[in-house]
Structures are given as C-alpha cells and as structure tokens.
Scaffold this motif. Structure first.
Motif: not given
Length: 545
Positions: A399-400, A431-433, A465-466, A541-544
């Motif tokens: 989801v954005e 993000v991966s959700l 973000t990290n 988790p971040l979606v790259r």
C-alpha cells in the motif's frame, strides 16, 4: 533463555551434515569393496607375473646353456638365420644388456589350448639334435624341481630336446609364440587349459587353473637366431594361493573386520546417541519436564542439532501459548462475569420488585441491562476480531502511504473524532502491508487518542524511514499520555483505562496480532519530557522500487 521455534543455536558450531555421515560410511564401504576386488585382480596378475618371471629366468639359463653347447659344434659355420625383429623391451646404454621383462596380465585373452597331439615326427637339424640329446638330462632335472615343461626347438620349430621324451621331433612352428621367438622376439602368452581328473585339492602342488603361461625365448648368437626355448607352467590359482597364505590373509581380514567394527561404532556414536537423546527430549516435552525445553547437548550432526533446537523452541512456544490461553480464558471469564452478574442482579430485582418500583427506577435498571448487554456484544465482536487476527495468513500485498494517510485524516474529520495532521510523506513510498490492515491499525490508534484524550485532542501522523529497509508511521497525540505504571500493561489483553466508556482492552492486542502476521510491529514510543500525550509507531517492511 528459551529458544524460538526453528531459531539457530546461540553459538553455532561446525558440525557434519547428515548426508556427510552417510556419504562417508558409504564411501568407506565402497573403498573397502573396491579394494577387495582390486586386491583379487592384482593378486591374480601377481600370480601370473610371478609364474612368467620364473619361466623367463629358467628359459634364459637354458637358452644360454644350449647356445654355448651348440657353439662348440657349429664353430665358424654360418649357422641359423638373421634376427629380423626389433628387441621389444628398452635396452640400457650398456649394449651388453638385453633385458626380458614380464608382460602378461590376468585380463589378457588366452589362446586355444596346446593339447593337440603331434601329427608327425620329423628329424631336427643334426647339430641341434645332437646338442639337444645331451641337454635332455638337464631339462628333466630342472622340470623335476620347478614343475615347468621345457622344450628346445631348432630354427624350423622342431623339438630337439624336451623335459618330456614323447615330444621329441614334434613341430611347434605353427604356434604364435614360437614363430615370434624364431624371429628374435621373446614372447609370453596365456593358453587355455582343460581340467584334468588328477587335479588335486588346495594343499597339493597341482595347480588346477584354467590357463597356462607359455614363454618362448630366442636362442641368439650375436644377431643370428639359432633356435628357441619354450617353457610352460600352470600359474597358482587364487584359491590355492589364498590357502597357502591363509594365516597372513586371516590377519588382514581381522584388521579389516576391526576397521568395519570401528566404523560401525563411530556411526552409532554420531547418530545413535543423539537420536536417543532426542527421544528422551520428546518424552520430557510430553511430561512437561524442564529438560524438554533445552536443546540436546553435543548433538554432533547439524540436522540433529537443528531438530533438537526446533523441538525445544516448539515446546517453549506451546508452553507460552498454553499460558496465554489460560490467562486469556481467565480474563475472558472475568470480563464476562461482571456484566453478566450485573444483568442477573437487575433481572432478579425487576422480577421481585417490579410492582413497587417507580417508572424511573425500572427505566434505570433496564438501561443498565441494555448497557451490559451491549458491552457483552462488543466483547464478543472484539474476541472474534482477535481470533481472526491471530489466525490471519500473510499474503503478498502493498500500500502506498501518502493516499492512505490523507484518506484517514479526511475520515477522522468527517466523523468528528479528532483533528489529524499528516506530515510530509515521500512520493511513492510503499510498505508491504495490506491497505485494510494498515488502515485498521492507524484508525484504532486515532480512536484511542480520541477516547482517552477528550474532544480537543490533536493527532499527528508522520513517516520515518531507515537504512534497514523498514518504514515507521508515528501516531502522536496531545492527550494526557500514559503513566509509567500503565506503559508495561498497555498491550495486555483486556487492559483498559476507559472501561466506563465502553473500552474492551483488546484494540491494541488485535492490532499487534494483525501486524505480526505480515512481519510488521506496533510499539509504544518513549514519552518526550517537554510534551504531553502518547506516541505509537507502526513499523512495516519497505517496498523498494
């Protein structure tokens, strides 16, 4: 500290894999088997080479004796025929040396047997026949000692001397080894041998094998061939050689048997002891004994170490789950008991005293019953939501954040819950959700802020973000905050400070369960000294891109 299911050992040690153990045992067995087969083959070769070497030695002596005796008779005559073949073995720098080396192998194809009776007797060359006659006693004595058949032929292949008198005058010129020798080439061949009735047991001198070794050596005088010496003998069979060397072979077999026994003991130590320890561990788990929750010490094999750690982790997880279920059941019982007792008491009062109650009193009791019934309904709904969250299966989704946070702020304003300010969000940050999971969790935090902070509470949403590949959505409000005593209990099921306002104490527990299924998390951030209110962070988790 208990290990989680499938977690590695705190101090990983290099252990052989199970396939390595089986491969080592199989390879060792293969090497032993191959070594045994090679030993038999090499031993067969050695027996044939040994017989050939003995015949070559005897033949060289007989050839030299025959040449010397014949040279006395020939004198200066141009006797014999020229040597037409090249010497087949390497000749050293000393021209006086002419080595003859053994060349036969057990794998060589044997020629047909030589048991055909001579068709006719022909006289040999006179000088050769005269020398052969004088040489016969020597050949018979040599045969008696060495058991080898010896024949001397002239340049035409006619037998002029033999260790057996019945072969004198026979023609051997049609045989391959004799033809080669008469051209000046030492030749060794194997010929088939038919079994004979007089073949005798293992302890006898008779060698009842299926082949015979034939050696033909040219009698050379300079570069001329004066004839050939043909020798034959049956090599020792493997069975008879084994019987003759039985004590040494028995000792070797005992050594090999000891090696196999040691390999078996090693395999038992590598696999048997850890497997028995695993069986004891499973029994301890079934009995809820403390040793069942610790991995097996020194499991040796990597797979067994992983299995033991997984069993310990599973046992720990089951124990924690059991404690959670017991605690959860006690909390559910407590949460249901209070409104049910209140409903039951109100019903009894209405049943016993409804006629004497004023309308206002009856309305108050009915209102209490209605409120408790609605609380029970909310509890049932939240418990169903918690059960769905605990059993939720992760599925690929993303989801954005920017559109989702903007929609959440608009929804809060439309429902009059609280003012929600959204900070800057990088464009395209995803993000991966699943969108519904992130929306439900953030909405739960916003409604909690409104429920505990009052009508004037303000909520801000910011994104951090990290470098570890995750994103944190921080939800911060301006309410009264959370006391130090309550911070440790905030995520416990059924814990709430707003029970009188309809709180069930399950909202944060449900949110945590939903996020955990997707590898995300919910945490309470430390309070800032100069600010009031509470702050939570949803880490995903971040979606790259």
């Amino acid at each position: 500290m208990a290990l989680a299911i499938g977690s590695p050992s705190p101090r990983p040690r290099a252990r052989p894999r199970l396939w390595m153990v089986f491969a080592s045992v199989g390879l060792a067995g293969f090497v032993l088997t191959l070594g045994g087969l090679s030993f038999v083959r090499v031993y067969d070769n050695q027996l044939i080479r040994q017989t050939e070497t003995e015949l070559l030695t005897q033949g060289a002596v007989v050839a030299e004796v025959y040449r010397s005796m014949l040279a006395e008779q020939v004198g200066t005559l141009d006797y014999g025929k020229p040597r037409t073949a090249k010497w087949p073995f390497p000749i050293p720098s000393d021209d006086q040396l002419r080595p003859v080396l053994p060349s036969l192998r057990a794998s060589d194809e044997p020629l047909p047997p030589d048991d055909r009776p001579p068709l006719s007797r022909v006289p040999g060359e006179p000088l050769a026949q005269d020398v052969g006659q004088r040489l016969r006693p020597l050949l018979e004595n040599v045969r008696a000692a060495t058991l080898a058949g010896i024949r001397v032929v002239d340049v035409r292949g006619v037998v002029v001397s033999s260790s057996s008198a019945e072969l004198i005058g026979a023609t051997l010129g049609d045989r391959l080894e004799v033809q080669e020798a008469l051209h000046g080439v030492p030749t060794s061949v194997l010929r088939r041998r038919h079994a004979e009735p007089e073949d005798t047991p293992l302890a006898s001198l008779s060698r009842d094998t299926g082949i015979r070794v034939f050696v033909a050596l040219p009698v050379l005088h300079g570069e001329r061939v004066w004839g050939a010496v043909v020798l034959a003998r049956t090599p020792m069979t493997f069975a008879k050689a084994t019987y003759a060397d039985r004590w040494n072979l028995t000792a070797t077999g005992l050594v090999l048997l000891g090696a196999v026994a040691l390999m078996s003991l090693a395999a038992a130590a590598l696999l048997g002891r850890p497997v028995r320890a695993l069986v004891r561990q499973t029994r301890a788990i079934a009995a809820s004994a403390p040793e069942g929750f610790e991995p097996v010490a020194r499991p040796v094999v990597a797979e067994l170490a992983e299995l033991s750690e997984s069993l310990a982790g599973m046992a720990t997880a089951l124990r924690d789950r059991n404690q959670y279920i017991r605690s959860f059941a006690a909390n559910v019982s407590h949460e249901f008991k209070t409104p049910l007792a209140s409903i039951q008491g109100a019903v009894e009062l209405l049943r016993d005293s409804a006629e004497v109650m004023t309308p206002e009193q009856r309305a108050r009791f009915l209102s209490n019953i209605d409120a408790d019934a609605k609380r029970l309904t909310r509890l049932v709904q939240r418990l169903m939501e918690l059960a769905r969250a605990d059993s939720m299966t992760a599925r690929p989704a993303q989801v954005e954040l920017a559109p989702l946070l903007t929609a959440l702020s608009t929804r809060a304003a439309a429902e009059g819950l609280a003012r929600v300010d959204v900070g800057p969000v990088p464009e395209g940050l995803t993000v991966s959700l699943p969108a519904e999971v992130m929306d439900d969790v953030l909405w739960q935090l916003v409604t909690n802020a409104r429920q505990h902070g009052g009508e004037d509470v303000q909520v801000s949403l910011s994104v951090e973000t990290n470098t570890e590949g995750s994103v944190r959505v921080v939800v911060r409000d301006t309410g009264r905050g959370i006391s130090e005593a309550n911070r440790a209990l905030i995520f416990d099921a059924f814990f709430t400070t707003a029970r009188e306002r309809g709180g069930t104490g399950l909202g944060l527990t449900i949110s945590q369960s939903m996020l955990r299924a997707f590898g995300a998390g919910l945490e309470l951030l430390p309070a800032r000294p100069a600010e009031s209110g509470a702050a939570f962070a949803v880490a995903a988790p971040l979606v790259r891109r």
